[in-house]
Design an enzyme around this catalytic site. Structure first.
Site, PDB file in Angstrom:
ATOM      1  N   SER A 143      -9.002   0.864   1.155  1.00 41.59           N
ATOM      2  CA  SER A 143      -7.227   0.114   1.492  1.00 41.59           C
ATOM      3  C   SER A 143      -6.499  -0.263   0.397  1.00 41.59           C
ATOM      4  O   SER A 143      -6.431   0.018  -0.735  1.00 41.59           O
ATOM      5  CB  SER A 143      -8.169  -1.515   1.563  1.00 41.59           C
ATOM      6  OG  SER A 143      -7.039  -2.714   1.669  1.00 41.59           O
ATOM      7  N   TYR A 156     -12.830  -9.011  -0.429  1.00 43.74           N
ATOM      8  CA  TYR A 156     -12.193  -7.794   0.156  1.00 43.74           C
ATOM      9  C   TYR A 156     -11.832  -6.442  -0.255  1.00 43.74           C
ATOM     10  O   TYR A 156     -12.486  -5.833  -0.515  1.00 43.74           O
ATOM     11  CB  TYR A 156     -11.986  -8.639   1.375  1.00 43.74           C
ATOM     12  CG  TYR A 156     -10.715  -7.069   2.315  1.00 43.74           C
ATOM     13  CD1 TYR A 156     -11.955  -6.520   3.634  1.00 43.74           C
ATOM     14  CD2 TYR A 156      -9.336  -6.338   2.283  1.00 43.74           C
ATOM     15  CE1 TYR A 156     -11.235  -5.579   4.227  1.00 43.74           C
ATOM     16  CE2 TYR A 156      -9.083  -4.744   2.702  1.00 43.74           C
ATOM     17  CZ  TYR A 156      -9.786  -4.939   3.994  1.00 43.74           C
ATOM     18  OH  TYR A 156      -9.839  -3.413   4.553  1.00 43.74           O
TER      19      TYR A 156
HETATM   20  C1  GCO Z   1      -6.965  -8.265   4.978  1.00 40.80           C
HETATM   21  C2  GCO Z   1      -6.334  -6.863   4.309  1.00 40.80           C
HETATM   22  C3  GCO Z   1      -6.213  -5.954   5.559  1.00 40.80           C
HETATM   23  C4  GCO Z   1      -6.183  -4.430   4.775  1.00 40.80           C
HETATM   24  C5  GCO Z   1      -5.048  -4.095   4.672  1.00 40.80           C
HETATM   25  C6  GCO Z   1      -3.639  -3.086   3.843  1.00 40.80           C
HETATM   26  O1  GCO Z   1      -6.092  -9.063   5.280  1.00 40.80           O
HETATM   27  O2  GCO Z   1      -8.045  -7.864   6.000  1.00 40.80           O
HETATM   28  O3  GCO Z   1      -5.160  -6.460   3.607  1.00 40.80           O
HETATM   29  O4  GCO Z   1      -5.914  -5.896   6.156  1.00 40.80           O
HETATM   30  O5  GCO Z   1      -6.781  -3.980   3.265  1.00 40.80           O
HETATM   31  O6  GCO Z   1      -4.398  -3.210   6.076  1.00 40.80           O
HETATM   32  O7  GCO Z   1      -4.824  -2.050   3.493  1.00 40.80           O
END
Ligand code: GCO
Length: 252
Positions: A143, A156
């Protein structure tokens, strides 16, 4: 070029979003795809769609948060399907909470599914291939949050940054067995997971203005890279994470 004929792929989180997009492209490239998801109905819907692309696709119901049972589950899969040349770890959950408000159970849950489950499954998968001297390709779905933080993404982001380093460690450990491990780092992609962000008009506008290519990504933007990384032509690429983010990380 870029074909996966005769290869078998296992995709976690393959019944929706990015995971489904990856499964569909792998199937299109000739691989038989087995998706793992914990929701029966979603699994059935996904596999029905996948079978229209490649009739040799299947779905398996399993909750990856059950990390102690992953080993036995994976062995049962091998018995049923045979060995998997490709493993895609895409199952992931998110938690949007300011860091000081995150409870220990919430933290553990994120790390457990996003990081530990991917590690345990990858290890089981690699073991099965190493024992018979068979090569393989593993993909971790990372991500943007492995590179930079947005408020409320502590757990996360930490899980994804760790997953990115795990790509390197596994790649180095298993290179001697011709088992390659790479990461795909999606930017903001419209899926079930990001739907609340997409629906938030202010946030969505920010994503579009912040993304040089000027739009949200789609699951179909991710699959082609997965096909490439898993095919024989990418046989000298390992330990890399490639971002599919519309230019996000390249720009201030
Ligand atoms: C969230 C995260 C995710 C992803 C983003 C970028 O808030 O759940 O930010 O949405 O990591 O899409 O990669």
């Amino acid at each position: 070029m870029f074909r996966l004929n005769g290869k078998r792929a296992l995709i976690t989180g393959g019944n929706s979003g990015i995971g489904f997009g990856i499964a569909a492209f792998l199937a299109q490239a000739g691989a038989s795809a087995v998706i793992i998801g914990k929701n029966k109905k979603r699994n059935t819907d996904a596999v029905n769609q996948l079978r229209q692309i490649n009739s040799a696709c299947n779905a398996e119901e399993f909750d990856l948060s059950n990390t102690a049972k992953i080993g036995a589950f994976f062995k049962s899969l091998i018995k049923r399907y045979g060995l998997f040349d490709i493993l895609v770890n895409c199952a992931g959950i998110t938690l949007r909470k300011r860091a000081d408000r995150i409870e220990i159970d919430e933290w553990n849950n994120i790390i457990n599914i996003n990081l530990t489950a991917a590690f345990v499954l990858s290890s089981e998968w690699a073991k099965s291939l190493i024992s018979v001297h068979r090569p393989g390709s593993c993909i971790m779905v990372i991500s943007l949050m492995s590179e930079a933080a947005r408020p409320t993404t502590a757990a996360y982001g930490a899980s994804k940054a760790a997953l990115k380093q795990l790509v390197r460690s596994l790649a180095v450990d298993w290179a001697q067995f011709n088992i390659r491990v790479n990461g795909i780092g999606p930017g903001y992609i419209r899926t079930k997971l990001t739907e609340p962000l997409y629906r938030d008009k202010k946030f969505s506008k920010w994503v579009i203005s912040r993304t040089p290519l000027g739009r949200w990504g789609k699951p179909e933007d991710i699959g082609p890279l997965a096909v490439f990384l898993c095919c024989d032509e990418a046989g000298f690429i390992t330990g890399q994470t490639i971002f599919v983010d519309g230019g996000w990380l390249a720009s201030l």
